[in-house]
Design a protein around this motif. Structure first.
Motif, short mmCIF file in Angstrom:
data_model
loop_
_atom_site.label_atom_id
_atom_site.label_comp_id
_atom_site.label_asym_id
_atom_site.label_seq_id
_atom_site.Cartn_x
_atom_site.Cartn_y
_atom_site.Cartn_z
N SER A 1 0.52 42.44 107.36
CA SER A 1 0.78 41.53 108.47
C SER A 1 0.33 40.13 108.11
O SER A 1 -0.38 39.91 107.12
CB SER A 1 0.04 41.99 109.74
N ALA A 2 0.74 39.16 108.93
CA ALA A 2 0.35 37.77 108.70
C ALA A 2 0.54 36.97 109.98
O ALA A 2 1.43 37.25 110.79
CB ALA A 2 1.18 37.16 107.57
N LYS A 3 -0.31 35.95 110.14
CA LYS A 3 -0.20 35.05 111.29
C LYS A 3 -0.84 33.72 110.94
O LYS A 3 -1.93 33.68 110.37
CB LYS A 3 -0.89 35.66 112.52
N GLY A 4 -0.16 32.64 111.29
CA GLY A 4 -0.68 31.32 110.97
C GLY A 4 -0.81 31.13 109.48
O GLY A 4 0.15 31.29 108.73
N ALA A 5 -2.00 30.79 109.01
CA ALA A 5 -2.24 30.58 107.58
C ALA A 5 -2.87 31.80 106.92
O ALA A 5 -3.34 31.70 105.78
CB ALA A 5 -3.14 29.36 107.38
N TRP A 6 -2.85 32.94 107.60
CA TRP A 6 -3.57 34.12 107.12
C TRP A 6 -2.64 35.31 106.91
O TRP A 6 -1.67 35.51 107.64
CB TRP A 6 -4.66 34.52 108.12
N MET A 7 -2.98 36.11 105.88
CA MET A 7 -2.27 37.36 105.60
C MET A 7 -3.30 38.49 105.54
O MET A 7 -4.46 38.27 105.19
CB MET A 7 -1.52 37.28 104.27
N VAL A 8 -2.87 39.71 105.90
CA VAL A 8 -3.77 40.86 105.94
C VAL A 8 -3.23 41.96 105.04
O VAL A 8 -2.05 42.32 105.12
CB VAL A 8 -3.92 41.39 107.38
N VAL B 1 6.98 29.29 102.28
CA VAL B 1 8.14 29.77 103.05
C VAL B 1 7.86 29.75 104.55
O VAL B 1 8.64 29.18 105.32
CB VAL B 1 8.58 31.16 102.57
N PRO B 2 6.76 30.34 105.03
CA PRO B 2 6.45 30.26 106.47
C PRO B 2 5.83 28.91 106.79
O PRO B 2 4.64 28.79 107.09
CB PRO B 2 5.46 31.42 106.67
N SER B 3 6.63 27.86 106.76
CA SER B 3 6.10 26.49 106.78
C SER B 3 5.36 26.16 108.07
O SER B 3 4.38 25.41 108.04
CB SER B 3 7.23 25.48 106.57
N VAL B 4 5.79 26.70 109.20
CA VAL B 4 5.10 26.39 110.46
C VAL B 4 4.06 27.45 110.79
O VAL B 4 3.47 27.43 111.87
CB VAL B 4 6.09 26.20 111.62
N GLY B 5 3.83 28.38 109.86
CA GLY B 5 2.84 29.44 110.05
C GLY B 5 3.48 30.80 110.08
O GLY B 5 4.57 30.99 110.64
N HIS B 6 2.83 31.76 109.45
CA HIS B 6 3.33 33.13 109.46
C HIS B 6 3.54 33.61 110.89
O HIS B 6 2.72 33.37 111.78
CB HIS B 6 2.32 34.06 108.78
N GLY C 1 3.41 18.51 116.09
CA GLY C 1 3.00 17.39 115.24
C GLY C 1 2.65 17.81 113.83
O GLY C 1 1.69 17.30 113.23
N LEU C 2 3.44 18.70 113.24
CA LEU C 2 3.06 19.28 111.95
C LEU C 2 3.24 18.32 110.78
O LEU C 2 2.52 18.44 109.78
CB LEU C 2 3.84 20.57 111.71
N GLN C 3 4.16 17.37 110.88
CA GLN C 3 4.27 16.38 109.80
C GLN C 3 3.00 15.53 109.75
O GLN C 3 2.44 15.28 108.68
CB GLN C 3 5.50 15.51 109.98
N GLU C 4 2.52 15.08 110.91
CA GLU C 4 1.29 14.30 110.95
C GLU C 4 0.10 15.16 110.53
O GLU C 4 -0.82 14.68 109.86
CB GLU C 4 1.09 13.74 112.35
N PRO D 1 -0.22 25.19 101.50
CA PRO D 1 -0.44 26.08 102.64
C PRO D 1 0.55 25.79 103.77
O PRO D 1 1.25 24.78 103.75
CB PRO D 1 -1.86 25.72 103.07
N PRO D 2 0.62 26.65 104.77
CA PRO D 2 1.46 26.36 105.95
C PRO D 2 1.07 25.03 106.60
O PRO D 2 -0.09 24.60 106.53
CB PRO D 2 1.18 27.54 106.88
N LEU D 3 2.03 24.39 107.24
CA LEU D 3 1.80 23.07 107.81
C LEU D 3 0.86 23.10 109.01
O LEU D 3 0.39 22.05 109.45
CB LEU D 3 3.14 22.44 108.23
N CYS D 4 0.59 24.29 109.53
CA CYS D 4 -0.32 24.41 110.67
C CYS D 4 -1.79 24.46 110.23
O CYS D 4 -2.68 24.62 111.07
CB CYS D 4 0.01 25.65 111.49
N LEU D 5 -2.06 24.35 108.96
CA LEU D 5 -3.43 24.44 108.45
C LEU D 5 -4.36 23.49 109.20
O LEU D 5 -4.01 22.34 109.45
CB LEU D 5 -3.44 24.07 106.96
N ASN D 6 -5.55 23.99 109.55
CA ASN D 6 -6.51 23.11 110.21
C ASN D 6 -7.64 22.72 109.25
O ASN D 6 -7.70 23.22 108.12
CB ASN D 6 -7.07 23.75 111.49
#
Length: 438
Positions: A46-53, A67-72, A332-335, A414-419
């Motif tokens: 499974s995966a969600k956001g910037a994480w995979m399990v 590939v999951p640019s806006v988050g898994h 606001g993922l580009q920013e 990493p995915p663009l949602c990275l914090n």
């Protein structure tokens, strides 16, 4: 001297050693075409956001997969795909509203001149079509790419992907130029790169082929990530266009806001491309890709051949793509790519100051390259050091891959949602890996 690495050999499991359990099952199914990451492959569940399990419950921070640019498993994309496939999924021989809604939303992000979009299923197909269109529009046959480029896996595109070749040489219609690095061109990257492209055009002209296209990924991801100074790519592109060739901007890697400063990688350089190709991030994991071109260029190709793709542009793909565009804008993922990417590079540069095996850190937005070398010898790329650091980071729960001519550059995307907290986790894992692998 460092050994040139083939792209599929980087960070890869050696299938010739066999395996057990799930690995053996995969090898039995795919044989020699099997490509798995790591010397001990991971089974993901499974995966969600910037994480995979993984199957064993281990959570991994994903800094490898763009590939999951806006988050898994982004809920907006999941909902859009689920809703559309429950209603209708067919091909583009029928008019379906969501398809044209997506195409118009995508075109709003593209240069106005590129008003025709052809949808495909993969970046390989998009680049294959782009090269064929360029040949029809220019009347020439030659293709210019960088020395370690990778643009896909169709027959035509593999010929223009030097990093995909394990044996043999490039065909006569393909000429390479060095990646736009300081190592190759010193401080005048723009002038040096333009001169190299002009020399390649002269070579193709001497072979009686002319230049149909300069095909380049504007972040030069397979070459090792070269982003700056912004604008350096423009003189080379203008030289190709002045000679009658086309510039194909391969945005499969840098597109859709990843570089932070602009929605497209080519836009950081102030370029007007003749063709734009897109892929991986478009559907956040749903297989879709596309090519945007001028109507006259596409018409020149279609007069002789025409084009139809059964699954390209299907309504479910359009729904996924539309959701991705909406999420990038609404969240606001580009920013985010710009600010978190800058924070990430600053942290990596701080680590590099105390790590003798880190030669350079460079990039734009959430696309960064980290050159690794033999300790205190920055001019000698070291793939062995790179593998040790990749494995150490995997042990710390962070996934990362390699790129570059010698497989000695960490490709950080990493995915663009990275914090910022996740960026700091990566920085800390990298710092620990540099200490424990000396």
């Amino acid at each position: 001297m460092s050994k040139v690495r083939q792209i599929l050999d980087m960070n890869a499991f050696d299938a010739t050693q066999g395996g057990t359990g799930a690995v053996a099952r995969r090898l039995a199914n795919l044989g020699a075409a099997s490509v798995l990451f790591y010397r001990e492959p991971i089974e993901m569940v499974s995966a969600k956001g910037a994480w995979m399990v993984a199957r064993d419950g281990t959570r991994y921070l994903d800094f490898y997969n763009n590939v999951p640019s806006v988050g898994h498993s982004h809920p907006a994309v999941v909902e859009a795909v689920s809703r559309q496939i429950a209603v209708l999924n067919t091909n583009t021989r029928y008019i379906v509203e969501v398809v044209d809604a997506y195409l118009e939303a995508l075109k709003d992000k593209l240069p106005a001149a590129l008003s025709n979009v052809v949808m495909t299923c993969s970046g390989s197909e998009a680049n294959d079509l782009a090269l064929r269109v360029a040949r029809a529009a220019s009347g020439a046959q030659g293709i210019i790419v960088t020395e370690t480029a990778y643009h896909g896996n169709t027959a035509l595109v593999t010929e223009a992907s030097p990093s995909a070749l394990r044996r043999g040489t490039l065909p006569p219609h393909v000429v390479t130029v060095p990646a736009p690095s300081r190592a190759a061109f010193g401080e005048d990257i723009a002038g040096g790169f333009r001169a190299a492209v002009e020399a390649a055009m002269a070579e193709l002209q001497g072979r009686g082929l002319g230049t149909a296209a300069f095909l380049a990924d504007s972040i030069f991801s397979s070459d090792g990530i070269f982003a700056d100074p912004a604008g350096f790519l423009r003189p080379a592109v203008e030289a190709v266009q002045a000679a009658g060739g086309l510039y194909i901007a391969d945005e499969v890697q840098p597109g859709f806001g990843r570089t932070g400063d602009a929605f497209w990688g080519f836009a950081r350089h102030g370029i007007a491309p003749d063709i734009v190709t897109m892929g991986k991030p478009m559907g956040n994991g749903f297989p879709m890709a596309g090519m945007a071109a001028r109507p006259d260029h596409l018409a020149a190709f279609c007069e002789d051949v025409g084009y139809f793709n059964t699954f390209g542009g299907n309504p479910v793909a359009a729904a996924a793509g539309l959701a991705v565009l909406q999420v990038i804008a609404e969240e606001g993922l580009q920013e985010n790519a710009r600010t978190v990417g800058a924070h990430l590079r600053a942290g990596l540069e701080a680590v590099a100051a105390d790590a003798p095996q880190v030669a350079a850190v460079r990039g734009a937005g959430l696309f960064t390259g980290v050159d690794l070398c033999s300790p205190d010898t920055p001019d000698i790329p070291d793939a062995a050091v790179t593998v040790r650091i990749i494995d150490a980071m995997r042990d710390a729960g962070v996934l990362i891959g390699a790129a570059g001519r010698y497989g000695a550059t960490l490709k950080v995307r990493p995915p663009l949602c990275l914090n910022r907290d996740e960026a700091d986790r990566f920085i800390n894992a990298f710092a620990n890996a540099t200490r424990t692998t000396l």
